[in-house]
Design an enzyme around this catalytic site. Structure first.
Site, PDB file in Angstrom:
ATOM      1  N   LYS A   1      40.768  57.471   3.573  1.00  0.00           N
ATOM      2  CA  LYS A   1      41.472  56.194   3.671  1.00  0.00           C
ATOM      3  C   LYS A   1      40.825  55.136   2.798  1.00  0.00           C
ATOM      4  O   LYS A   1      39.616  55.007   2.776  1.00  0.00           O
ATOM      5  CB  LYS A   1      41.446  55.704   5.129  1.00  0.00           C
ATOM      6  CG  LYS A   1      42.379  56.498   5.999  1.00  0.00           C
ATOM      7  CD  LYS A   1      42.199  56.127   7.435  1.00  0.00           C
ATOM      8  CE  LYS A   1      41.181  57.042   8.081  1.00  0.00           C
ATOM      9  NZ  LYS A   1      40.971  56.784   9.483  1.00  0.00           N
TER      10      LYS A   1
ATOM     11  N   ILE B   1      35.060  60.318  18.548  1.00  0.00           N
ATOM     12  CA  ILE B   1      34.066  59.242  18.454  1.00  0.00           C
ATOM     13  C   ILE B   1      34.269  58.525  17.126  1.00  0.00           C
ATOM     14  O   ILE B   1      34.016  59.095  16.060  1.00  0.00           O
ATOM     15  CB  ILE B   1      32.634  59.781  18.599  1.00  0.00           C
ATOM     16  CG1 ILE B   1      32.477  60.358  20.013  1.00  0.00           C
ATOM     17  CG2 ILE B   1      31.599  58.664  18.357  1.00  0.00           C
ATOM     18  CD1 ILE B   1      31.112  60.838  20.360  1.00  0.00           C
TER      19      ILE B   1
ATOM     20  N   GLY C   1      35.133  64.527  10.159  1.00  0.00           N
ATOM     21  CA  GLY C   1      33.673  64.536  10.268  1.00  0.00           C
ATOM     22  C   GLY C   1      33.233  64.243  11.697  1.00  0.00           C
ATOM     23  O   GLY C   1      33.898  63.517  12.424  1.00  0.00           O
ATOM     24  N   GLY C   2      32.114  64.822  12.098  1.00  0.00           N
ATOM     25  CA  GLY C   2      31.549  64.534  13.415  1.00  0.00           C
ATOM     26  C   GLY C   2      32.432  65.023  14.533  1.00  0.00           C
ATOM     27  O   GLY C   2      32.940  66.144  14.504  1.00  0.00           O
ATOM     28  N   ASP C   3      32.625  64.165  15.530  1.00  0.00           N
ATOM     29  CA  ASP C   3      33.489  64.475  16.656  1.00  0.00           C
ATOM     30  C   ASP C   3      34.766  63.652  16.510  1.00  0.00           C
ATOM     31  O   ASP C   3      34.697  62.455  16.233  1.00  0.00           O
ATOM     32  CB  ASP C   3      32.772  64.110  17.963  1.00  0.00           C
ATOM     33  CG  ASP C   3      33.638  64.443  19.163  1.00  0.00           C
ATOM     34  OD1 ASP C   3      33.434  65.523  19.735  1.00  0.00           O
ATOM     35  OD2 ASP C   3      34.531  63.642  19.512  1.00  0.00           O
TER      36      ASP C   3
ATOM     37  N   GLY D   1      22.647  62.352   7.124  1.00  0.00           N
ATOM     38  CA  GLY D   1      21.955  63.154   8.131  1.00  0.00           C
ATOM     39  C   GLY D   1      22.421  64.606   8.164  1.00  0.00           C
ATOM     40  O   GLY D   1      23.593  64.885   7.982  1.00  0.00           O
TER      41      GLY D   1
ATOM     42  N   MET E   1      28.715  53.170  10.936  1.00  0.00           N
ATOM     43  CA  MET E   1      29.279  52.246   9.950  1.00  0.00           C
ATOM     44  C   MET E   1      28.483  50.937   9.908  1.00  0.00           C
ATOM     45  O   MET E   1      29.043  49.853   9.841  1.00  0.00           O
ATOM     46  CB  MET E   1      30.756  51.954  10.261  1.00  0.00           C
ATOM     47  CG  MET E   1      31.619  53.197  10.141  1.00  0.00           C
ATOM     48  SD  MET E   1      33.284  52.992  10.793  1.00  0.00           S
ATOM     49  CE  MET E   1      33.052  53.470  12.505  1.00  0.00           C
TER      50      MET E   1
ATOM     51  N   ASP F   1      39.072  64.860   5.753  1.00  0.00           N
ATOM     52  CA  ASP F   1      38.567  63.517   5.493  1.00  0.00           C
ATOM     53  C   ASP F   1      37.467  63.528   4.446  1.00  0.00           C
ATOM     54  O   ASP F   1      36.864  64.548   4.178  1.00  0.00           O
ATOM     55  CB  ASP F   1      37.936  62.975   6.775  1.00  0.00           C
ATOM     56  CG  ASP F   1      38.941  62.240   7.611  1.00  0.00           C
ATOM     57  OD1 ASP F   1      40.103  62.206   7.213  1.00  0.00           O
ATOM     58  OD2 ASP F   1      38.543  61.700   8.654  1.00  0.00           O
TER      59      ASP F   1
ATOM     60  N   THR G   1      28.605  64.948  16.958  1.00  0.00           N
ATOM     61  CA  THR G   1      28.812  63.618  16.408  1.00  0.00           C
ATOM     62  C   THR G   1      27.596  63.215  15.564  1.00  0.00           C
ATOM     63  O   THR G   1      26.477  63.691  15.779  1.00  0.00           O
ATOM     64  CB  THR G   1      29.101  62.609  17.533  1.00  0.00           C
ATOM     65  OG1 THR G   1      29.534  61.392  16.922  1.00  0.00           O
ATOM     66  CG2 THR G   1      27.878  62.331  18.395  1.00  0.00           C
ATOM     67  N   ALA G   2      27.847  62.341  14.577  1.00  0.00           N
ATOM     68  CA  ALA G   2      26.783  61.999  13.617  1.00  0.00           C
ATOM     69  C   ALA G   2      25.541  61.443  14.315  1.00  0.00           C
ATOM     70  O   ALA G   2      24.419  61.694  13.874  1.00  0.00           O
ATOM     71  CB  ALA G   2      27.313  61.012  12.582  1.00  0.00           C
TER      72      ALA G   2
HETATM   73  N1  SAH Z   1      33.790  60.837  14.090  1.00  0.00           N
HETATM   74  C1  SAH Z   1      32.555  60.700  13.370  1.00  0.00           C
HETATM   75  C2  SAH Z   1      32.248  59.267  12.971  1.00  0.00           C
HETATM   76  C3  SAH Z   1      33.264  58.645  12.058  1.00  0.00           C
HETATM   77  S1  SAH Z   1      32.822  57.019  11.597  1.00  0.00           S
HETATM   78  C4  SAH Z   1      31.413  61.277  14.201  1.00  0.00           C
HETATM   79  O1  SAH Z   1      31.594  61.598  15.375  1.00  0.00           O
HETATM   80  O2  SAH Z   1      30.318  61.421  13.654  1.00  0.00           O
HETATM   81  C5  SAH Z   1      31.962  57.298  10.102  1.00  0.00           C
HETATM   82  C6  SAH Z   1      30.516  56.887  10.222  1.00  0.00           C
HETATM   83  O3  SAH Z   1      29.755  57.926  10.849  1.00  0.00           O
HETATM   84  C7  SAH Z   1      29.834  56.677   8.904  1.00  0.00           C
HETATM   85  O4  SAH Z   1      30.110  55.389   8.400  1.00  0.00           O
HETATM   86  C8  SAH Z   1      28.383  56.827   9.288  1.00  0.00           C
HETATM   87  O5  SAH Z   1      27.901  55.673   9.923  1.00  0.00           O
HETATM   88  C9  SAH Z   1      28.454  57.914  10.329  1.00  0.00           C
HETATM   89  N2  SAH Z   1      28.153  59.251   9.768  1.00  0.00           N
HETATM   90  C10 SAH Z   1      28.975  60.300   9.671  1.00  0.00           C
HETATM   91  N3  SAH Z   1      28.354  61.367   9.150  1.00  0.00           N
HETATM   92  C11 SAH Z   1      27.087  60.977   8.918  1.00  0.00           C
HETATM   93  C12 SAH Z   1      25.928  61.618   8.383  1.00  0.00           C
HETATM   94  N4  SAH Z   1      25.956  62.894   7.983  1.00  0.00           N
HETATM   95  N5  SAH Z   1      24.785  60.902   8.280  1.00  0.00           N
HETATM   96  C13 SAH Z   1      24.739  59.618   8.664  1.00  0.00           C
HETATM   97  N6  SAH Z   1      25.789  58.962   9.186  1.00  0.00           N
HETATM   98  C14 SAH Z   1      26.942  59.626   9.308  1.00  0.00           C
END
Ligand code: SAH
Length: 357
Positions: A168, A204, A199-201, A310, A281, A146, A229-230
């Site tokens: 996307k 989530i 990204g993240g989890d 972050g 978001m 992604d 997760t972020a």
């Molecule tokens: N699955 C991901 C989130 C996906 S939605 C998770 O668990 O983190 C994408 C949103 O996550 C972004 O629009 C932003 O709001 C947040 N996000 C993801 N990485 C980030 C980062 N490094 N710093 C700040 N916000 C972040």
């Protein structure tokens, strides 16, 4: 391809990559990342300081002074000739066209059925990857990734893997999601060892559930690897504990994504003074979010912070209240991704902030 399944120790060795194919620079960077000194021949360049980039093709003496030679040209004949030269002179070698002729044996039987790992990559700092995530991205044949997966994490993936970008476009969400779901099935059926890197989890706000539902329908084996997760990453790196015995007994993660210009949230649930609200978001709708919180009863001077990128070197935190944060953000140039954190815990940052990239 099996390059990374090998326990070869390249640290301190001189390696040569005869480039030209799309993978060659990644192979060179990967070797450098593992401590090798590398000369890459070809037109591509890299900013990696341990990779010496040179145009043209290697001479016999270049080859003979290297411990490992990788034939990664897009000219199959050139790769074959290089491989044969290495075999004659007993160099360790690997060819992208003929991995079966690598100097080492694959550690994974080729007859394994395809499988998919849905892997959380965390918020950006590569050291926040889980050990399992790292192992899987190093062993993958195909990586479907992604927009949010950071560059340093991409650099740790198997360089010989095929990389497919699945970012996307905002407008074409549904169709694209469906084609990603189907793509994972097609790739696994090759068969291949597929990593879906998010990204993240992945569970989530990641649509991870939809992607593995399609796999389940096709009886393709899969596993899910959680990621940081972020919200957790941003909170930790901004020095904002999401809960605190004195200030917040609970926290909630919501999405501030706009649908037809509206944010669909149950505001009355979000205005309790002892609750931390973390908004994914939430940048586009920031003004609407702050106004709605106040309108539904949260105190107008509730502290709020916007964490940009972050855990990454470009992390920045803008602080204010529900009243003035939108203006503060508008006055600063903010780059996504960003996370909005609302609640009294934000004030702890003065004392607990520790990450100054
Ligand atoms: N699955 C991901 C989130 C996906 S939605 C998770 O668990 O983190 C994408 C949103 O996550 C972004 O629009 C932003 O709001 C947040 N996000 C993801 N990485 C980030 C980062 N490094 N710093 C700040 N916000 C972040």
């Amino acid at each position: 391809m099996q390059l990374l399944h090998t326990p070869l120790r390249v640290t301190g060795r001189h390696c040569l990559v005869a480039g030209g194919s799309p993978q060659s620079i990644r192979l060179a960077e990967w070797l450098a990342l593992h401590g090798a000194s590398v000369t890459h021949f070809g037109n591509e360049t890299t900013g990696h300081t341990a990779v010496h980039c040179q145009t043209g093709t290697p001479t016999a003496s270049d080859i003979d002074s290297s411990w490992l030679v990788i034939a990664a040209s897009d000219d199959k004949n050139a790769n074959k000739e290089l491989l044969e030269h290495c075999e004659r002179t007993a160099r360790f070698c690997y060819s992208i066209d003929h991995p079966e002729h690598a100097s080492w044996l694959p550690t994974r039987p080729d007859a394994e059925p395809g499988r998919v790992a849905l892997v959380g990559a965390g918020p950006g700092d590569p050291e926040l990857l889980t050990l399992r995530a790292l192992r899987l991205i190093q062993q993958a044949d195909v990586i479907v990734y992604d927009r949010l997966v950071s560059k340093p994490i991409m650099a740790r993936c198997n360089p010989a893997a095929e990389f497919i970008y699945a970012g996307k476009a905002k407008s074409k969400h549904t169709l694209q999601q469906e084609s990603i779901n189907n793509l994972l099935v097609t790739l696994a059926q090759r068969p291949a060892n597929v990593v879906r890197l998010k990204g993240g989890d992945p569970f989530i706000f990641g649509r991870g559930g939809e992607e593995i539902e399609t796999l389940a329908d096709h009886r393709i084996p899969f596993q899910v690897v959680p990621g940081v997760t972020a919200a957790s990453g941003c909170a930790a790196f901004a020095g904002i504990p999401l809960t605190h015995r004195d200030y917040a007994q609970s926290c909630v993660f919501v999405t501030g994504h706009l649908q037809n210009g509206e944010i669909n949230l149950n505001w009355r649930e979000l205005v309790s003074p002892q609750l931390t609200v973390v908004v994914y978001m939430g940048l586009t709708g920031l003004e609407k979010i702050c106004a709605a919180m106040i309108e539904h009863g949260r105190s107008a001077d509730t502290p709020a912070a916007l964490v940009q990128q972050g855990t990454q070197p470009a992390q920045r935190v803008l602080e204010g209240t529900l009243t003035d944060l939108p203006a503060i953000v508008a006055a600063n140039e903010v780059s996504p991704p960003t996370m909005l954190i609302i609640g009294h815990v934000v004030t702890l940052r003065k004392k607990l902030g520790w990450f100054n990239p």
